[in-house]
Design a protein around this motif. Sequence first.
Motif, PDB file in Angstrom:
ATOM      1  N   PRO A 112      25.153  40.561  36.328  1.00 51.20           N
ATOM      2  CA  PRO A 112      23.768  40.266  36.636  1.00 51.20           C
ATOM      3  C   PRO A 112      22.635  40.615  35.420  1.00 51.20           C
ATOM      4  N   SER A 113      21.377  40.660  35.675  1.00 51.81           N
ATOM      5  CA  SER A 113      20.580  41.310  34.519  1.00 51.81           C
ATOM      6  C   SER A 113      20.659  42.600  34.176  1.00 51.81           C
ATOM      7  N   VAL A 114      20.457  43.047  33.128  1.00 54.03           N
ATOM      8  CA  VAL A 114      20.282  44.389  32.827  1.00 54.03           C
ATOM      9  C   VAL A 114      19.346  45.097  33.833  1.00 54.03           C
ATOM     10  N   LYS A 115      18.231  44.448  33.917  1.00 55.26           N
ATOM     11  CA  LYS A 115      17.237  45.383  34.689  1.00 55.26           C
ATOM     12  C   LYS A 115      17.745  45.578  36.168  1.00 55.26           C
ATOM     13  N   TYR A 116      18.413  44.507  36.593  1.00 53.72           N
ATOM     14  CA  TYR A 116      18.978  44.711  37.999  1.00 53.72           C
ATOM     15  C   TYR A 116      20.074  45.485  38.119  1.00 53.72           C
ATOM     16  N   ALA A 117      21.042  45.693  37.136  1.00 56.12           N
ATOM     17  CA  ALA A 117      22.048  46.667  37.124  1.00 56.12           C
ATOM     18  C   ALA A 117      21.518  48.366  36.834  1.00 56.12           C
ATOM     19  N   ARG A 118      20.342  48.421  36.315  1.00 57.25           N
ATOM     20  CA  ARG A 118      19.898  49.599  35.953  1.00 57.25           C
ATOM     21  C   ARG A 118      19.215  50.207  37.529  1.00 57.25           C
ATOM     22  N   CYS A 119      18.329  49.211  38.051  1.00 57.07           N
ATOM     23  CA  CYS A 119      17.816  49.517  39.230  1.00 57.07           C
ATOM     24  C   CYS A 119      18.717  49.830  40.261  1.00 57.07           C
ATOM     25  N   PHE A 120      19.967  49.113  40.270  1.00 56.77           N
ATOM     26  CA  PHE A 120      20.814  49.545  41.223  1.00 56.77           C
ATOM     27  C   PHE A 120      21.533  50.539  41.077  1.00 56.77           C
ATOM     28  N   LEU A 121      21.854  51.215  39.858  1.00 57.00           N
ATOM     29  CA  LEU A 121      22.398  52.238  39.427  1.00 57.00           C
ATOM     30  C   LEU A 121      21.659  53.597  39.815  1.00 57.00           C
ATOM     31  N   SER A 122      20.385  53.215  39.384  1.00 58.08           N
ATOM     32  CA  SER A 122      19.429  54.557  39.738  1.00 58.08           C
ATOM     33  C   SER A 122      19.280  54.630  41.305  1.00 58.08           C
ATOM     34  N   LYS A 123      19.116  53.774  41.957  1.00 56.78           N
ATOM     35  CA  LYS A 123      19.134  53.923  43.394  1.00 56.78           C
ATOM     36  C   LYS A 123      20.538  54.399  43.793  1.00 56.78           C
ATOM     37  N   LEU A 124      21.688  54.171  43.482  1.00 56.41           N
ATOM     38  CA  LEU A 124      22.980  54.731  43.706  1.00 56.41           C
ATOM     39  C   LEU A 124      22.976  56.086  43.503  1.00 56.41           C
ATOM     40  N   ILE A 125      22.469  56.512  42.339  1.00 54.66           N
ATOM     41  CA  ILE A 125      22.521  58.026  41.719  1.00 54.66           C
ATOM     42  C   ILE A 125      21.311  58.710  42.889  1.00 54.66           C
ATOM     43  N   GLN A 126      20.407  58.091  43.261  1.00 59.01           N
ATOM     44  CA  GLN A 126      19.312  58.622  43.967  1.00 59.01           C
ATOM     45  C   GLN A 126      20.206  59.151  45.309  1.00 59.01           C
ATOM     46  N   LYS A 127      20.880  58.167  45.856  1.00 62.08           N
ATOM     47  CA  LYS A 127      21.404  58.631  47.381  1.00 62.08           C
ATOM     48  C   LYS A 127      22.476  59.575  46.955  1.00 62.08           C
ATOM     49  N   HIS A 128      23.315  59.599  45.764  1.00 62.06           N
ATOM     50  CA  HIS A 128      24.032  60.655  45.720  1.00 62.06           C
ATOM     51  C   HIS A 128      23.446  62.043  45.458  1.00 62.06           C
ATOM     52  N   GLU A 129      22.505  62.229  44.668  1.00 61.88           N
ATOM     53  CA  GLU A 129      21.791  63.127  44.526  1.00 61.88           C
ATOM     54  C   GLU A 129      21.160  64.083  45.637  1.00 61.88           C
TER      55      GLU A 129
END
Length: 327
Positions: A65-82
């Motif tokens: 997918p778009s780079v922006k989409y992947a970045r936002c997804f990973l940021s959200k995933l890390i937020q949940k992890h932290e």
Amino acid sequence: MAPEDHEGATSLLQSFERRFLAARALPSFPWQSLEEKLREPSGSALLLAILQKTVKHPVCVQHGPSVKYARCFLSKLIQKHEAVPTEPLDALYEALAEVLMAKESTQCHRSYLLPSGDSVTLSESTAIVSHGTTGLVTWDAALYLAEWAIENPAAFTDRTVLELGSGAGLTGLAICKACYPRAYIFSDCHAQVLEQLRGNVLLNGFSLEPHTPIDTGSTKVTVAQLDWDEVTASQLSDFQADVVIAADVLYYWEVTLSLLRVLKMLADCQRKSAPDVYVAYTVRSQDTDRAGIYWEEMPPHTGKLFAYEEHSAIVILKLMLTGRHGV
């Protein structure tokens, strides 16, 4: 892990996989369910599994997918992890670093997994409306029609299918890969849509060389420029379609009238019986009620393969063509 817990984790993983590959809106992901799972001892393992089924998925690595989409997804995933007291997962941060270094493009990819394990991958514009057309993106009705076709392959197997307003090509590519039609004609009128459509056909391993079977099965695939207001009976007669399909094309009255014109011409120019016509329709208004179309609503399919908005009111109409007597 208890059987019900394992089943829940598997369902959650599949939901993340399908939604990420299709680049669905991030709020539609089951984040709350993920939060609950992350409190369990297996939470870290689940996060790593999600990473492998999304950003690290083989389909995504090749056509993401778009780079922006992947970045936002990973940021959200890390937020949940932290938010959970646990050891940091280096793999998540390494994946985010890779995405941050990637260059954005005007094109992105969406992929849709089929029951066979194969997938349909589409290159789409990162803009919702680009070059003056909405045909460069995939709409929910196209996904719904593809699901219905996969559950009803007999309607397409060993038949010639003409698709009106193919757009990015999702429905037709899914039918070609799962229903094995004898021939499939994609059609649209906008030059940019046709260019991208041809690219998507090739991207999925099909050939567009005249009179040459595609690599998958024996279906002959063509892409035709078809302007509903200018097409002639002679052009339509060349197709001799057994089945005609369209998705989300009844969005205002003028377009409905153009579609009716094409369908009447198709019925009149057939050397055999009138084709079966299936239209996936996103209900927006009652404007088509006054079109004088004879139709029946098809029973909804039972399985949901693709990720799209649950609230969309989509039905499939089978239109009745009578041949030389109108619609």
